[in-house]
Design an enzyme around this catalytic site. Structure first.
Site, PDB file in Angstrom:
ATOM      1  N   TYR A  53      34.042  55.948  23.836  1.00  0.00           N
ATOM      2  CA  TYR A  53      32.515  54.899  23.371  1.00  0.00           C
ATOM      3  C   TYR A  53      32.176  54.474  22.448  1.00  0.00           C
ATOM      4  CZ  TYR A  53      31.801  57.608  28.453  1.00  0.00           C
ATOM      5  OH  TYR A  53      31.871  57.449  30.050  1.00  0.00           O
ATOM      6  N   ALA A  54      32.419  52.975  22.602  1.00  0.00           N
ATOM      7  CA  ALA A  54      31.762  52.499  20.981  1.00  0.00           C
ATOM      8  C   ALA A  54      33.424  53.296  19.407  1.00  0.00           C
ATOM      9  CB  ALA A  54      30.942  52.834  20.495  1.00  0.00           C
TER      10      ALA A  54
END
Length: 327
Positions: A53-54
């Site tokens: 995530y990111a």
């Protein structure tokens, strides 16, 4: 918030989880901190993230916020490993990759352990027993308290859970399966959910609001501040904007009008109380959106509303799901 056991384990988690998919990308530091504080003050404990995530930013942001705001012991932190961002490979379930990814996650999160560590996806190029050995190592070394899987099909889940149960003294029992599940996506009911129920795994539904579509926000147009308008997430929302989904969303809106609540509350309450579900993972862009989701704590759907939603969203399952003798 009510606490539920995660599968057939002693771990108790809040019956709604906080997702961090958009953190450090579409959700900035301040909004993320507001979300975590709101969630914790409401009695929420389960916070779900992943190493991709990111590009690791969500884990790093979560670690920084927890350090200054919430006692670590008050949270059940779950993360995932196994998805990769390399052009030639999307999944890596090798022991080498998984354990290195876990160490990196712990560093970003600023903690010595995660409460739940999950294999993000099944890797057909790696022997399943090798992947599962990484989970055993994570638990025996103290780096993970419990382990689970995500995005496994029914046979993959059954094989993995059965393998772990075959040698309970040396293998870590699978506690959970995280899968997409909502009124717009009931595919897990065919094989995954029955396997999870039989084997004692708690189901952690992701995208419980149909990637935001079940809130009704897309019924007439795409709001400019929504995921559907986001450069990163528009392709994620698009599959649920067809006519079939529209009929389900209309039914949810009708039920919400009759109960004087919101479509979000109806859709989330329907899923939260499905058999086998431990905690839907709710991803919100702002604390205000999260508060709307948390408001379902005191809501239960009448049986007639639940049955109507079951019918309008029912997936078509034929052979071999039905008794062959009736065909």
């Amino acid at each position: 918030m009510e606490q539920r056991h995660l599968g057939r384990t002693g771990l108790r988690v809040s019956r709604l989880g906080l997702g961090t998919l958009t953190w450090a990308r579409d959700t900035d530091d301040r909004d993320a901190a507001d979300q975590l504080k709101t969630f914790w003050e409401a009695g929420g404990t389960l916070v779900d993230t992943a190493d991709v995530y990111a590009d690791g930013g969500a884990e790093y942001l979560l670690g920084r916020i927890v350090e200054g705001m919430v006692p670590r012991r008050d949270l059940v932190i779950a993360t995932k490993a196994g998805s990769v961002l390399e052009a030639d490979r999307r999944v890596d379930g090798s022991r080498r990759h998984l354990l290195a990814a876990l160490d990196d996650s712990l560093e970003r999160l600023g903690t010595d352990y995660v409460d739940l560590w999950q294999v993000h996806a099944f890797d057909p190029a790696t022997p399943l027993e090798e992947t599962l050995q990484a989970l055993d190592t994570a638990v025996s070394s103290g780096r993970a308290r419990y382990v689970g899987v995500a995005n496994f099909s029914g046979w993959q889940l059954a094989k993995a859970a059965t393998w772990q149960l075959a040698a309970p003294a040396v293998r870590a029992r699978l506690a959970s399966a995280q899968m997409e599940y909502s009124l717009l996506q009931r595919g897990v009911e065919r094989e995954v959910l029955p396997a999870a129920l039989d084997l004692g795994l708690g189901l952690l539904p992701s995208s419980p609001l149909g990637r935001g579509v079940l809130t009704g926000k897309y019924r007439h147009a795409t709001p400019p501040d929504s995921r559907g308008a986001s450069e990163h997430l528009a392709p994620f929302v698009a599959p649920y904007l067809d006519d079939a989904a529209g009929r389900i969303v209309d039914a949810v809106a009708t039920a919400a009008d009759g109960l004087a609540v919101t479509p979000l509350q109806v859709a989330l309450c329907w899923l939260r109380d499905r058999p086998g579900v431990t905690a839907p993972i709710v991803g919100a862009r702002t604390a205000q959106q999260l508060r709307a989701a948390l408001s379902v704590e005191t809501l239960s759907l009448p049986d007639e509303i639940r049955r109507a939603l079951d019918d309008v969203s029912a997936p078509v399952h034929r052979y071999p799901d039905h008794d062959w003798s009736t065909l």
